[in-house]
Design an enzyme around this catalytic site. Structure first.
Site, PDB file in Angstrom:
ATOM      1  N   GLU A   1       1.296  -1.702 -12.530  1.00 59.33           N
ATOM      2  CA  GLU A   1      -0.035  -2.197 -12.148  1.00 59.33           C
ATOM      3  C   GLU A   1      -1.058  -1.381 -12.931  1.00 59.33           C
ATOM      4  OE1 GLU A   1      -1.539  -1.123  -8.223  1.00 59.33           O
ATOM      5  OE2 GLU A   1      -2.456  -3.113  -8.041  1.00 59.33           O
TER       6      GLU A   1
ATOM      7  N   LYS B   1      -9.916   7.058   7.684  1.00 60.40           N
ATOM      8  CA  LYS B   1      -9.924   8.011   6.565  1.00 60.40           C
ATOM      9  C   LYS B   1     -10.182   7.161   5.312  1.00 60.40           C
ATOM     10  CE  LYS B   1      -8.107   9.686   3.395  1.00 60.40           C
ATOM     11  NZ  LYS B   1      -8.698   9.583   2.049  1.00 60.40           N
TER      12      LYS B   1
ATOM     13  N   PHE C   1     -10.011   2.909  -2.547  1.00 60.26           N
ATOM     14  CA  PHE C   1     -11.378   2.971  -3.077  1.00 60.26           C
ATOM     15  C   PHE C   1     -11.934   1.606  -3.464  1.00 60.26           C
ATOM     16  CE2 PHE C   1      -9.221   2.569  -7.141  1.00 60.26           C
ATOM     17  CZ  PHE C   1     -10.128   1.834  -7.888  1.00 60.26           C
TER      18      PHE C   1
ATOM     19  N   SER D   1      -2.023   2.299  -3.117  1.00 64.84           N
ATOM     20  CA  SER D   1      -0.981   2.079  -4.128  1.00 64.84           C
ATOM     21  C   SER D   1       0.410   2.098  -3.474  1.00 64.84           C
ATOM     22  CB  SER D   1      -1.073   3.170  -5.192  1.00 64.84           C
ATOM     23  OG  SER D   1      -0.946   4.429  -4.586  1.00 64.84           O
TER      24      SER D   1
ATOM     25  N   CYS E   1      -6.705  -5.848  -5.841  1.00 70.45           N
ATOM     26  CA  CYS E   1      -5.270  -6.039  -5.639  1.00 70.45           C
ATOM     27  C   CYS E   1      -4.888  -7.500  -5.828  1.00 70.45           C
ATOM     28  CB  CYS E   1      -4.855  -5.559  -4.260  1.00 70.45           C
ATOM     29  SG  CYS E   1      -5.464  -6.613  -2.955  1.00 70.45           S
TER      30      CYS E   1
ATOM     31  N   GLU F   1     -11.757   9.032  -0.795  1.00 63.94           N
ATOM     32  CA  GLU F   1     -12.666  10.131  -1.141  1.00 63.94           C
ATOM     33  C   GLU F   1     -13.490   9.808  -2.389  1.00 63.94           C
ATOM     34  OE1 GLU F   1      -9.424   9.867  -1.192  1.00 63.94           O
ATOM     35  OE2 GLU F   1      -8.414  11.531  -2.206  1.00 63.94           O
ATOM     36  N   ARG F   2     -13.166   8.672  -3.067  1.00 61.34           N
ATOM     37  CA  ARG F   2     -13.913   8.310  -4.277  1.00 61.34           C
ATOM     38  C   ARG F   2     -15.273   7.687  -3.950  1.00 61.34           C
ATOM     39  NH1 ARG F   2     -10.590  10.805  -6.539  1.00 61.34           N
ATOM     40  NH2 ARG F   2      -8.442  10.171  -6.844  1.00 61.34           N
TER      41      ARG F   2
HETATM   42  P1  NAD Z   1      -4.296   5.334  -3.428  1.00 57.78           P
HETATM   43  O1  NAD Z   1      -2.919   5.026  -2.983  1.00 57.78           O
HETATM   44  O2  NAD Z   1      -4.489   6.341  -4.498  1.00 57.78           O
HETATM   45  O3  NAD Z   1      -5.170   5.870  -2.183  1.00 57.78           O
HETATM   46  C1  NAD Z   1      -5.278   5.153  -0.975  1.00 57.78           C
HETATM   47  C2  NAD Z   1      -5.560   6.119   0.165  1.00 57.78           C
HETATM   48  O4  NAD Z   1      -4.450   7.019   0.314  1.00 57.78           O
HETATM   49  C3  NAD Z   1      -6.787   6.992  -0.033  1.00 57.78           C
HETATM   50  O5  NAD Z   1      -7.460   7.109   1.186  1.00 57.78           O
HETATM   51  C4  NAD Z   1      -6.201   8.331  -0.486  1.00 57.78           C
HETATM   52  O6  NAD Z   1      -7.005   9.423  -0.092  1.00 57.78           O
HETATM   53  C5  NAD Z   1      -4.865   8.369   0.223  1.00 57.78           C
HETATM   54  N1  NAD Z   1      -3.833   9.087  -0.533  1.00 57.78           N
HETATM   55  C6  NAD Z   1      -3.670   9.104  -1.887  1.00 57.78           C
HETATM   56  N2  NAD Z   1      -2.585   9.831  -2.222  1.00 57.78           N
HETATM   57  C7  NAD Z   1      -2.039  10.283  -1.064  1.00 57.78           C
HETATM   58  C8  NAD Z   1      -0.899  11.080  -0.759  1.00 57.78           C
HETATM   59  N3  NAD Z   1      -0.110  11.564  -1.715  1.00 57.78           N
HETATM   60  N4  NAD Z   1      -0.636  11.344   0.536  1.00 57.78           N
HETATM   61  C9  NAD Z   1      -1.420  10.867   1.517  1.00 57.78           C
HETATM   62  N5  NAD Z   1      -2.526  10.098   1.278  1.00 57.78           N
HETATM   63  C10 NAD Z   1      -2.830   9.808   0.004  1.00 57.78           C
HETATM   64  O7  NAD Z   1      -4.978   3.933  -3.818  1.00 57.78           O
HETATM   65  P2  NAD Z   1      -6.405   3.671  -4.472  1.00 57.78           P
HETATM   66  O8  NAD Z   1      -6.368   4.107  -5.900  1.00 57.78           O
HETATM   67  O9  NAD Z   1      -7.485   4.187  -3.606  1.00 57.78           O
HETATM   68  O10 NAD Z   1      -6.472   2.073  -4.397  1.00 57.78           O
HETATM   69  C11 NAD Z   1      -5.950   1.221  -5.358  1.00 57.78           C
HETATM   70  C12 NAD Z   1      -4.611   0.651  -4.942  1.00 57.78           C
HETATM   71  O11 NAD Z   1      -4.750  -0.052  -3.714  1.00 57.78           O
HETATM   72  C13 NAD Z   1      -4.055  -0.373  -5.923  1.00 57.78           C
HETATM   73  O12 NAD Z   1      -2.689  -0.143  -6.077  1.00 57.78           O
HETATM   74  C14 NAD Z   1      -4.308  -1.709  -5.230  1.00 57.78           C
HETATM   75  O13 NAD Z   1      -3.447  -2.746  -5.623  1.00 57.78           O
HETATM   76  C15 NAD Z   1      -4.111  -1.332  -3.815  1.00 57.78           C
HETATM   77  N6  NAD Z   1      -4.723  -2.278  -2.894  1.00 57.78           N
HETATM   78  C16 NAD Z   1      -3.889  -3.090  -2.192  1.00 57.78           C
HETATM   79  C17 NAD Z   1      -4.426  -4.020  -1.317  1.00 57.78           C
HETATM   80  C18 NAD Z   1      -3.523  -4.911  -0.520  1.00 57.78           C
HETATM   81  O14 NAD Z   1      -3.989  -5.552   0.418  1.00 57.78           O
HETATM   82  N7  NAD Z   1      -2.244  -4.993  -0.845  1.00 57.78           N
HETATM   83  C19 NAD Z   1      -5.810  -4.123  -1.170  1.00 57.78           C
HETATM   84  C20 NAD Z   1      -6.637  -3.261  -1.899  1.00 57.78           C
HETATM   85  C21 NAD Z   1      -6.062  -2.332  -2.766  1.00 57.78           C
END
Ligand code: NAD
Length: 499
Positions: free
Chosen positions: A384, A173, A149, A226, A281, A176-177
């Protein structure tokens, strides 16, 4: 209530699963739209029509694909204000931050204009008598792109651009936020000349993601989010033989040496720690001053700067420093981690736990917080937090500070502030972290370098954007050819085995 759509085969398609997710206005806490959550069948249908659209796109010469990217850059610039507004409305970040989000994505699309150059293969003339050898880069086919998101424009663009430039079709994909900007990106690509179906935007949750992961049609998966989800996705995607790159969470340390310019370091920490409410991140979440005196001087400089930060909705003018966090759940999680830090004995030097904004009492705001005397065993150090919370861990020496950063399980970014070139160089060489800043707090590489962390911040081996992204989204084929194909008796050609 606004109902959002999927973007399939170049059209707005309403969801048919009957399942929806709420999209909030984080400043007010109100639900402003509903996003359809795709069923497995809807996701499979989107993948199938992406597969049908891919061969023609993949066969198009790379210069023509580059021209679509060129037009996309123009359109992103044309719609910058509109995109930024839509982005801030769902994410909560300020308009300048939202424009930065679009801009850093756009720069990767600019890079992709160079597809003909970037996809050029190698050629060996005369590897043997009459024998030439060449390698070429071909698309994977259909790839799945699962995004977080926190950068709803930049993250999808970082992946869609190279994936499409390499000749793939992509099923995106988004989170969804905040799904509106990814949807607008799909529409803009169509306007830029991308054939319908080559980019499918499927909204959804775990059901859509798992369908992508298990699909036999999908050949590659890019994930950003994450760490626990990154690990899960990497394991499941590779178990079915897919190529995968999964980028996870972070805990970025900034080391402040006694010789650093303390004003510069404090300004850098405030921007990097609290910008976008810490939901980056590459946010700095741990300050590591070296020596007690450095720590005292730093805290003294930080406190007044943090107290001056203006936390408000993006609509409140240009002097807003940061807005709300993305959901009530995120807000509650951050506040409970702050309580935990206090319980564990860290000193909360800037405490805004009772922060309320008049007129926005139900918004997901979290005021800025600063901890001092944090130790490595504490939950606020290990986790984090992904909010406007900066932890200070005092180190006795440079070696201790370096070890701290190296021992942490995450390895996305790090920085050192010093006037000593020797120390800076040593740090850059020894630290086991993917992106390093020297007097630069957020060392995000530009589009033509690559972006990626080490340790639990990345699973896979090829980074985002830059040359790595073209390697990830294409595969190499190497051809060995012999002409003329046979031996000419008594003639000018005489073939032997290659030796
Ligand atoms: P998230 O892991 O909750 O969600 C990311 C994606 O995965 C979304 O599209 C979500 O719908 C999907 N998802 C969530 N849970 C799932 C599951 N159990 N099974 C399958 N799909 C699932 O992350 P977020 O809250 O949207 O984003 C924040 C995180 O992203 C932070 O940890 C941040 O550090 C990280 N991030 C990392 C980078 C990088 O380049 N390393 C860049 C941006 C963000």
């Amino acid at each position: 209530m606004q109902e959002l759509n999927h973007f399939i085969d170049g059209k707005n398609v309403p969801g048919s699963s009957g399942r929806f997710g709420d999209v909030f206005n984080p400043a007010t806490g109100e639900v402003q739209a509903r996003v359809p959550l795709a069923s497995a069948a809807e996701t499979e249908a989107a993948i199938a029509s992406a597969a049908a659209a891919q061969p023609e796109w993949g066969a198009m010469n790379p210069q023509k694909r580059g021209r679509v990217m060129m037009e996309m850059v123009r359109l992103l610039n044309r719609d910058m204000d509109k995109l930024a507004e839509a982005l801030s409305r769902e994410h909560g970040k300020t308009i300048p931050d939202a424009k930065g989000d679009v801009q850093r994505g756009l720069e990767v699309i600019e890079y992709c204009i160079g597809a003909p150059q970037l996809l050029k293969g190698d050629f060996t003339d005369g590897a043997g008598p009459g024998i030439d050898m060449y390698s070429m880069r071909q698309p994977l086919g259909v790839v799945g792109i699962i995004m977080p998101f926190n950068f709803p424009a930049m993250m999808p663009l970082w992946h869609i651009g190279p994936a499409l430039a390499c000749g793939n079709a992509a099923v995106l994909k988004p989170s969804e936020r905040d799904p509106s900007v990814p949807h607008m990106i799909g529409e803009l690509f169509l306007e830029a000349g991308l054939p319908a179906g080559v980019l499918q935007v499927v909204n959804g949750d775990k059901e859509a993601v798992d369908t992508i992961l298990d699909s036999e049609v999908i050949q590659g998966v890019s994930f950003v989010g994450s760490t626990p989800v990154a690990q899960y996705i990497y394991a499941r995607a590779t178990a079915t033989g897919k190529r995968a790159q999964c980028f996870g969470g972070a805990k970025n340390h900034m080391i402040i040496m006694p010789d650093a310019d303390m004003d510069q370091a404090a300004d850098a920490l405030v921007g990097a720690g609290y910008g976008a409410a810490g939901e980056r991140c590459m946010a700095v979440s741990v300050a590591v001053p070296v020596g007690e005196e450095t720590a005292d001087r730093l805290i003294e400089k930080l406190v007044p700067r943090i107290e001056k930060l203006r936390v408000a909705p993006y609509t409140d003018g240009d002097d807003v420093d940061f807005g709300p966090v993305v959901t009530r759940e995120a807000q509650q999680r951050i506040l409970s981690l702050i309580d935990k830090g206090v319980e564990e004995g860290a000193k909360l030097v800037v405490d805004n736990r009772d922060f309320k904004l008049q007129g926005y009492e139900d918004g997901f705001f979290v005021g800025p917080h600063l901890f001092d005397h944090v130790t490595p065993g504490m939950e606020i150090y290990k986790t984090e937090i992904f909010g406007p919370v900066l932890s200070t861990v005092r180190a006795g020496s440079y070696e201790e500070a370096l070890k701290l950063a190296m021992d942490h399980e995450y390895g996305n970014g790090t920085a050192i502030f010093t006037r000593d070139g020797d120390t800076a160089r040593d740090f850059a060489h020894r630290v086991n972290i993917g992106m390093v800043g020297i007097n630069v707090p957020i060392p995000v590489p530009l589009a033509y370098h690559t972006f990626g962390g080490w340790k639990k911040s990345m699973f896979g081996d090829l980074n985002q954007h830059g040359p790595d992204s073209f390697r990830f989204y294409s595969r190499t084929k190497t051809v060995t050819s012999r002409w003329p194909s046979g031996l000419k008796e008594g003639g000018e050609f005489h073939f032997k085995a290659m030796d």
